[in-house]
Each structure stands twice: as structure tokens, then as C-alpha cells.
Scaffold this active site. Structure first.
Site, PDB file in Angstrom:
ATOM      1  N   TYR A   3       0.808  -1.222   0.000  1.00 55.58           N
ATOM      2  CA  TYR A   3       0.000   0.000   0.000  1.00 55.58           C
ATOM      3  C   TYR A   3       0.838   1.268   0.000  1.00 55.58           C
ATOM      4  CZ  TYR A   3       0.628  -1.269   4.960  1.00 55.58           C
ATOM      5  OH  TYR A   3       1.153  -1.684   6.158  1.00 55.58           O
ATOM      6  N   LYS A   4       2.148   1.150  -0.064  1.00 56.57           N
ATOM      7  CA  LYS A   4       2.998   2.337  -0.142  1.00 56.57           C
ATOM      8  C   LYS A   4       3.329   2.620  -1.606  1.00 56.57           C
ATOM      9  CE  LYS A   4       4.949   1.174   4.405  1.00 56.57           C
ATOM     10  NZ  LYS A   4       4.095   2.064   5.202  1.00 56.57           N
TER      11      LYS A   4
END
Length: 425
Positions: free
Chosen positions: A250-251
Site C-alpha cells: 500500500y505504499k
């Protein structure tokens, strides 16, 4: 007459910095953006009304603009029309297929060694327990004292469960853990070493091949946390003989909040390193419903329960972009952004007492820099109100997370200028 020896007031300093340095920096930012081969992707990301500078891509990446239609098509067709048939048609293999894509695009890993499943915390637990069990007779876990809390908390829990002892590495807070630090900590009692490739605070980039070699010389296994490096820092897990790795999506992979993590397990360890949560998805025959657990061969053994298929959707578009451009090109843009941020810090923030909490050496720095000031907790609240979104890290740090594919140099400068303005208001 004006007393030229009188001390400069904060207001005068503000005008001097704003009037002299900022225009030069703006010209430089625009020149760098004009020459940026990845700039065409800036428009691929969804607009965020009211946000003028998003500097937190190392914490949560921005969604791609076409995601709503992709999600609608998934619900309408793959789920809504094909219904349970999609398991046989595509979903059963998706954790492995997507794992292989991440391995090939971002990890330097051949097929059959990476899987997408669970959260980062669950995979860290699985792989720490598995690593400890694979080194019987050894009773120490080596981990950095400043590692991300989840890594430390899970390592402490695993140590308690297995009767092991934690040995703490305490490196320089700016330059991060080194091979010499690790060499001083490992011994013939070390079963597992757990470190982050990029420090979540300072952004320090660890020497993965050198440290992995030191760990192997001690007869231990190496587990790397790749959460702050996957998709932004090139790596070669196969060539560097990494045993185990875990990372989030999710980064820099822009998988969205709560998107599943991935785990890498070197092929030579398949069968000898086995994860402890024996769910039906890692059984040799998933639908046999037999009385006893028999693990499957290969990377699917790292699964436990039903994969979060819907949560695997968003990252696929970002993987397409990274694959097309190559991680090396993404890294070059990342270095340009962080180098520019350091230059802007020097001119706009250092004169105001702000400290640089990251290394100046881009070769030893990941995709973010951190700056420090006693007032930054309150400043961060003010920045968010102005539509500038970094994140605050206790006790006094602001992280500037510059995701290369969605962030420009001018946006970076806009954020740093707003920090300057908040300090001089």
C-alpha cells in the site's frame, strides 16, 4: 541611518529566504520536471481536491485514476457475472500469479518464490516462527532496536513463544544499520536476523547483500522487511541469497489501505522452512477435506486462509506502470526528488533551526527524507489544514515521502515552502 550590524529579525529572514532562494528553487524544480521522463504518469493518479502537495506516498500511495472503472468491472463481471466460477478461472492462482509479478518487477526474484497473502504483521509472524523452527539449537533473534514497532513486537512475541532471546542492534540513527553492526551482534546462537531494508524513520538504506552475507557466515537466516523499499529501490533477492522477505503493497505499490502483503521464500528453503498457520489453502489438496493437514509443495504453502481477492485489485495497475518503466528509472526519479528536497531544506528550513534527520548520501537513502523541529507536531496539523500532507513521527519528525511516479519536484517544493511558512507565521 540603518544599523547594518543589528540582528536580523525573523520577519526579515523570512523575506530574505522567500525573496531570494524560493524563486531559484522554483526554476530548478520546473527544469527538473520538464526533463523528467516519468512526468507523463503524474496525470494517471486520481485528483485529491483541496490537496496541494501529497508528501506521504511512503505511507499510503495515491489511487490510480482508472481504479473506479476497474473496480466496477470486477464487481460487474468477475464477481457479479462469473460468480464462484471465477475461483477456478482465475482467483485460485491469483496469490501466486501476483506474487510472481512482484518478484519479477520489483524484487529480482524468479517465479515460484513470492506470494501475496495476509497482512504484513501476519506474514512477519509466520516467517519469524518458520525461521526459528528451521534453526533448531539456536536461541537468539537479532533485530534493530529502532525497527518498526510491528517487527519488534512480533519478534518479542515469537521469542517468548519459542524461549528465544532478543539481541538488539543499535545503529546510528541517521545512517542506519551496517554490516559491521550486524557482525558484532550475531553468533553461533543466532537463528534469525530481522531488519528493514529502508528505515521507516530516517530513510536509511541498508546494504542488503553485505548484511545477508554476514548473517549467513554466522549460520543464521536473514529476514528482510521491504515495506519502505519495494517498488522504489531496485533489489536482487535471488542474486543476494536472501532467505526470507516480507513487504506491504500500500505504499509505493499503491494497493490501497489494508491491501495484502507479500512474502518471499527462497526456493532452496521450500519444504524445510514451513509456516505455522496450517489453513486449508496451504493443504496439498485444498478440496480433499481430509482428516489431517498435509502441506502442498512450493510457495502456496505460505497461504493459510482465503486470499483477499478484491484487495489485490488496485496494485495491479501500479505494477503495470513500474514494469513498463523499470525500477531503475523509478529509483533515479526518487533520488532526484530526495536530493532536491534536501537542497530545498538547506535553503528554506535549515536557517529556521530545522534539523535534517536523513543522510545526505542518496546512495544510502531510500524514497523519503525526515526533518525535525520541536514544533512539528503542531505544524503538521497546520499543514494538513493547508492541503499539504506529510506525516508526523514522534517525537519531532516530519517525513517527506516522495513517491516518484505520483510526485513532481514542484509539488515537493510547494510542500517544503509551506513548512517554511508555518514556521515563520
Amino acid at each position: 541611518m540603518t544599523d547594518s550590524t543589528a540582528p536580523e529579525s525573523p520577519e526579515d529572514e523570512h523575506r530574505r529566504v522567500a525573496g531570494v532562494s524560493a524563486p531559484d528553487l522554483l526554476s530548478e524544480a520546473r527544469r527538473l520536471d520538464a526533463a523528467d521522463p516519468l512526468a507523463r504518469h503524474l496525470d494517471a493518479f486520481a485528483e485529491a481536491p483541496g490537496v496541494t502537495a501529497y508528501l506521504d506516498g511512503n505511507s499510503l500511495g495515491r489511487p490510480l485514476k482508472d481504479l473506479p472503472e476497474k473496480a466496477a468491472a470486477f464487481i460487474r463481471e468477475d464477481w457479479g457475472t462469473r460468480l464462484i466460477r471465477s475461483w477456478d478461472e482465475q482467483w485460485m492462482e491469483l496469490p501466486m500469479v501476483l506474487g510472481d509479478r512482484i518478484g519479477a518487477i520489483a524484487l529480482g526474484a524468479a517465479a515460484g518464490q513470492t506470494i501475496v497473502a495476509d497482512s504484513t504483521s501476519v506474514l512477519l509472524y509466520k516467517m519469524m516462527r518458520a525461521g526459528m523452527a528451521a534453526r533448531p539449537g539456536r536461541d537468539e533473534i537479532v533485530i534493530e532496536a529502532g525497527n518498526f514497532p510491528t517487527d519488534r513486537f512480533i519478534a518479542a512475541g515469537v521469542a517468548k513463544e519459542t524461549g528465544a532471546t532478543l539481541r538488539w542492534v543499535e545503529p546510528d540513527e541517521i545512517t542506519g544499520v551496517s554490516a559491521a553492526d550486524v557482525a558484532a551482534a550475531v553468533s553461533n546462537r543466532t537463528a534469525l536476523v530481522v531488519l528493514s531494508h529502508v528505515d521507516y524513520r530516517s530513510g536509511a538504506l541498508a546494504d542488503m547483500p553485505a548484511i545477508t552475507s554476514v548473517v549467513h557466515e554466522a549460520g543464521a537466516l536473514m529476514l528482510w522487511d521491504l515495506c519502505h523499499s519495494v517498488g522504489v529501490v531496485p533489489m536482487q533477492l535471488d542474486a543476494w541469497a536472501v532467505d526470507i522477505a516480507v513487504g506491504c503493497t500500500y505504499k509505493y505499490l499503491n494497493g490501497g489501505p489494508g491491501s495484502p502483503a507479500f512474502a518471499y521464500l527462497r526456493a532452496e528453503h521450500h519444504g524445510s522452512i514451513t509456516q505455522p498457520i496450517h489453513g486449508w489453502w496451504s493443504a496439498a489438496d485444498i478440496f480433499a477435506m481430509g482428516p489431517e493437514y498435509a502441506p502442498v509443495d512450493g510457495i502456496r504453502q505460505l497461504l493459510s486462509g482465503t486470499p483477499p481477492v478484491l484487495s489485490m485489485l488496485a496494485m495491479q495497475g501500479m505494477l503495470d506502470i513500474i514494469e513498463a518503466e523499470g525500477v531503475t528509472a523509478v529509483r533515479a526519479k526518487s533520488v532526484s526528488l530526495t536530493d532536491f528536497a534536501v537542497r530545498a531544506y538547506d535553503e528554506l528550513l535549515a536557517p529556521l533551526g530545522v534539523r535534517l534527520l536523513s543522510t545526505r548520501d542518496a546512495a544510502h537513502r531510500g524514497g523519503h527524507i525526515t526533518i525535525g523541529h520541536d514544533s512539528f507536531q503542531e505544524v503538521t496539523k497546520a499543514l494538513w489544514g493547508e492541503g499539504v500532507i506529510p506525516d508526523f513521527r514522534f517525537p519531532d519528525g516530519i517525513r517527506l515521502g516522495l513517491s516518484p511516479l505520483s510526485t513532481s519536484h514542484e509539488e515537493t517544493l510547494r510542500g517544503i515552502t509551506t513548512v517554511r511558512d508555518a514556521l515563520t507565521a
